[in-house]
Motif scaffolding. Structure first.
Motif, mmCIF file in Angstrom:
data_model
loop_
_atom_site.group_PDB
_atom_site.id
_atom_site.type_symbol
_atom_site.label_atom_id
_atom_site.label_comp_id
_atom_site.label_asym_id
_atom_site.label_seq_id
_atom_site.Cartn_x
_atom_site.Cartn_y
_atom_site.Cartn_z
ATOM 1 N N ALA A 33 0.839 -1.195 0.000
ATOM 2 C CA ALA A 33 0.000 0.000 0.000
ATOM 3 C C ALA A 33 0.874 1.246 0.000
ATOM 4 O O ALA A 33 2.018 1.234 0.460
ATOM 5 N N ASN A 34 0.331 2.317 -0.541
ATOM 6 C CA ASN A 34 0.958 3.612 -0.328
ATOM 7 C C ASN A 34 0.693 4.058 1.106
ATOM 8 O O ASN A 34 -0.216 3.568 1.769
ATOM 9 N N VAL A 35 1.506 5.000 1.568
ATOM 10 C CA VAL A 35 1.394 5.480 2.947
ATOM 11 C C VAL A 35 0.845 6.901 2.924
ATOM 12 O O VAL A 35 1.449 7.798 2.317
ATOM 13 N N ALA A 36 -0.283 7.091 3.564
ATOM 14 C CA ALA A 36 -0.899 8.415 3.665
ATOM 15 C C ALA A 36 -0.798 8.905 5.102
ATOM 16 O O ALA A 36 -0.576 8.120 6.034
ATOM 17 N N TRP A 37 -0.960 10.210 5.264
ATOM 18 C CA TRP A 37 -0.967 10.768 6.612
ATOM 19 C C TRP A 37 -1.993 11.883 6.689
ATOM 20 O O TRP A 37 -2.331 12.532 5.698
ATOM 21 N N ARG A 38 -2.513 12.090 7.880
ATOM 22 C CA ARG A 38 -3.353 13.246 8.169
ATOM 23 C C ARG A 38 -3.250 13.527 9.662
ATOM 24 O O ARG A 38 -2.753 12.691 10.423
ATOM 25 N N GLU A 39 -3.685 14.691 10.041
ATOM 26 C CA GLU A 39 -3.587 15.094 11.438
ATOM 27 C C GLU A 39 -4.981 15.195 12.051
ATOM 28 O O GLU A 39 -5.818 15.965 11.570
ATOM 29 N N LEU A 40 -5.226 14.413 13.092
ATOM 30 C CA LEU A 40 -6.472 14.526 13.831
ATOM 31 C C LEU A 40 -6.374 15.755 14.726
ATOM 32 O O LEU A 40 -5.342 15.997 15.351
ATOM 33 N N THR A 50 -1.075 12.722 14.799
ATOM 34 C CA THR A 50 -0.766 12.440 13.394
ATOM 35 C C THR A 50 -0.955 10.957 13.142
ATOM 36 O O THR A 50 -0.429 10.123 13.887
ATOM 37 N N VAL A 51 -1.717 10.634 12.110
ATOM 38 C CA VAL A 51 -1.948 9.222 11.772
ATOM 39 C C VAL A 51 -1.377 8.919 10.391
ATOM 40 O O VAL A 51 -1.439 9.741 9.473
ATOM 41 N N PHE A 52 -0.789 7.739 10.280
ATOM 42 C CA PHE A 52 -0.286 7.193 9.021
ATOM 43 C C PHE A 52 -1.115 5.939 8.732
ATOM 44 O O PHE A 52 -1.358 5.138 9.638
ATOM 45 N N TYR A 53 -1.505 5.732 7.475
ATOM 46 C CA TYR A 53 -2.427 4.642 7.193
ATOM 47 C C TYR A 53 -2.293 4.194 5.734
ATOM 48 O O TYR A 53 -1.813 4.949 4.873
ATOM 49 N N PRO A 54 -2.731 2.953 5.424
ATOM 50 C CA PRO A 54 -2.661 2.465 4.042
ATOM 51 C C PRO A 54 -3.600 3.242 3.129
ATOM 52 O O PRO A 54 -4.726 3.576 3.507
ATOM 53 N N SER A 55 -3.128 3.483 1.918
ATOM 54 C CA SER A 55 -3.906 4.273 0.968
ATOM 55 C C SER A 55 -3.555 3.846 -0.445
ATOM 56 O O SER A 55 -2.467 3.313 -0.702
ATOM 57 N N GLU A 56 -4.488 4.073 -1.373
ATOM 58 C CA GLU A 56 -4.208 3.883 -2.794
ATOM 59 C C GLU A 56 -3.795 5.196 -3.455
ATOM 60 O O GLU A 56 -3.397 5.214 -4.626
ATOM 61 N N THR A 57 -3.890 6.308 -2.741
ATOM 62 C CA THR A 57 -3.504 7.610 -3.289
ATOM 63 C C THR A 57 -2.002 7.649 -3.520
ATOM 64 O O THR A 57 -1.221 7.168 -2.688
ATOM 65 N N ALA A 58 -1.586 8.213 -4.628
ATOM 66 C CA ALA A 58 -0.171 8.261 -4.979
ATOM 67 C C ALA A 58 0.605 9.084 -3.958
ATOM 68 O O ALA A 58 0.151 10.146 -3.510
ATOM 69 N N GLU A 59 1.760 8.579 -3.603
ATOM 70 C CA GLU A 59 2.650 9.316 -2.698
ATOM 71 C C GLU A 59 3.354 10.431 -3.464
ATOM 72 O O GLU A 59 3.664 10.299 -4.648
ATOM 73 N N ALA A 116 -0.454 5.864 14.901
ATOM 74 C CA ALA A 116 -0.877 7.156 15.463
ATOM 75 C C ALA A 116 0.204 7.701 16.366
ATOM 76 O O ALA A 116 0.731 6.976 17.222
ATOM 77 N N VAL A 117 0.532 8.987 16.179
ATOM 78 C CA VAL A 117 1.586 9.641 16.958
ATOM 79 C C VAL A 117 1.005 10.875 17.638
ATOM 80 O O VAL A 117 0.777 11.897 16.984
ATOM 81 N N ASP A 148 -8.376 6.797 21.838
ATOM 82 C CA ASP A 148 -9.748 7.315 21.814
ATOM 83 C C ASP A 148 -9.970 8.238 20.619
ATOM 84 O O ASP A 148 -11.041 8.220 19.996
ATOM 85 N N ALA A 149 -8.953 9.062 20.302
ATOM 86 C CA ALA A 149 -9.084 9.980 19.169
ATOM 87 C C ALA A 149 -9.208 9.210 17.860
ATOM 88 O O ALA A 149 -10.009 9.574 16.976
ATOM 89 N N VAL A 150 -8.426 8.147 17.698
ATOM 90 C CA VAL A 150 -8.535 7.313 16.495
ATOM 91 C C VAL A 150 -9.907 6.656 16.436
ATOM 92 O O VAL A 150 -10.547 6.601 15.383
ATOM 93 N N ALA A 151 -10.388 6.166 17.588
ATOM 94 C CA ALA A 151 -11.698 5.506 17.634
ATOM 95 C C ALA A 151 -12.817 6.454 17.237
ATOM 96 O O ALA A 151 -13.818 6.034 16.643
ATOM 97 N N ALA A 152 -12.668 7.743 17.538
ATOM 98 C CA ALA A 152 -13.726 8.716 17.279
ATOM 99 C C ALA A 152 -13.678 9.295 15.869
ATOM 100 O O ALA A 152 -14.595 10.020 15.474
#
Length: 363
Positions: A33-40, A50-59, A116-117, A148-152
């Motif tokens: 998978a590609n690696v995506a990130w976003r900030e909760l 900051t979360v990193f997660y599998p994605s199909e979006t191009a890096e 998650a960081v 908890d933040a990831v769960a929400a």
């Protein structure tokens, strides 16, 4: 005479079909998978996560301050089919943040994990105002609230994470965090007592980056001032503990540990692994990582592991990428010593991934 299969026989056709299926499965299993990130967003007094997660979006290549260029997909579309349903937390070091552990996060995500960081309050590179024991008291609960933040978060819901089986990795002050999560007990008074006894030998652990001993005539004054501050601020013997049953396995890299009651780590609450470095001049192994290893290896039922020990590695060995252009005291403590080969970090990241796969994915 050996038996030959006719090119047009049903058996030949079946074998070809089976081979095609096996090849297809192999290609699917090796595709990453590609690696995506976003900030909760920040919640209450907590900072963002900051979360990193599998994605199909191009890096795409992006620069992240002093950590240089990384290839990631910003706000990429989640790819839950690439995930394995497990979350790993990372606790950054003092004055750090998520980008110093981006290569490990990438390795974990490519293996299917969501990472998650949490930005530890007042002890990150945006706000480094309260490092040391003040931060250590807050960090374990911040890790729990990061779950908890990831769960929400609606975006993370795509991954159907089993948040009763979470892993945690921490480096330096982050290693202190995960030792607490493993059942370790410490106190500000324990910090003071260690520094009373080993101030000169473990000076940077005791005073941070304020100053250093250089063999000059002011060294005695520096130690006198440090002892005064230690006696004023860190006399409290209240035990500090934190337990979150959702966290099932931890890895501590060059952890700050001299203030722990080592008896509390004889029998870690959960599987514990350590990454150590022989040339660590900030947290000397003999009082920190080695002391933990020696004690927890006595555990009869849940022995800890040493995943790596780097003979030429300094305190910054497990930061990847390592910030460029560090100078002064911080550079002396974090930059790689001569002869250290960073190419070995990919193999060490693979060992960390394997540790979490073993303890989080298997029953």
């Amino acid at each position: 005479m050996p038996h030959r299969i006719s090119p047009r026989s049903p058996l030949h056709t079946s074998l070809l079909n089976l081979a095609a299926l096996l090849l297809s499965a192999l290609l699917a299993s090796t595709a990453q998978a590609n690696v995506a990130w976003r900030e909760l967003p920040a919640r209450g007094e907590d900072g963002p996560v900051t979360v990193f997660y599998p994605s199909e979006t191009a890096e795409q290549a992006q620069r992240f301050g002093p950590f240089g260029e990384l290839r990631l997909a910003a706000e990429g579309e989640p790819a839950p089919a690439r995930g394995n349903g497990r979350l790993v937390l990372i606790s950054h070091g003092s004055g750090g943040g998520p980008w110093g552990h981006a290569q490990l996060a990438q390795a974990l995500v490519r293996a299917g994990f969501v990472v998650a960081v949490p930005w530890h309050r007042a002890d990150n590179f945006r706000d480094p105002s309260r490092p040391g024991p003040d931060s250590w008291k807050l960090r374990p609960a911040e890790m729990s609230r990061a779950i908890d933040a990831v769960a929400a978060d609606a975006g993370m819901a795509h991954f159907a994470l089993d948040l009763e089986r979470v892993g945690a990795y921490g480096m330096s002050a982050g290693g202190h965090t995960v030792l607490s999560l493993a059942g370790g007990r410490w106190s500000a008074g324990g910090f003071k007592r260690h520094c009373d006894t080993h101030l000169a030998e473990d000076f940077q652990f005791c005073v941070g980056l304020i100053t250093r001993l250089n063999g000059g005539g002011l060294d005695g004054l520096k130690q006198w001032a440090a002892r005064r501050v230690l006696a004023w601020r860190f006399a409290d013997d209240t035990p500090q503990t934190h337990e979150d049953p959702r966290i099932r396995a931890v890895v501590a890299a060059v952890p700050a540990a001299a203030d722990f009651e080592l008896d509390s780590l004889v029998q870690p609450r959960i599987p514990l692994a350590l990454l150590t470095a022989r040339q660590d001049a900030w947290l000397h192994p003999q009082w920190h990582s080695d002391a933990v290893l020696q004690r927890c290896r006595q555990a009869p039922r849940q022995p800890c592991e040493q995943l790596a020990d780097l003979p030429q590695g300094g305190h910054g060995a497990y930061l990847a990428p390592l910030p460029a252009g560090l100078d002064g005291l911080l550079g002396d403590l974090l930059n790689d010593p001569p002869g250290f080969d960073r190419n070995q970090l990919a193999e060490i990241d693979a060992r960390v991934v394997g540790f979490f796969q073993k303890h989080l994915l298997q029953p």
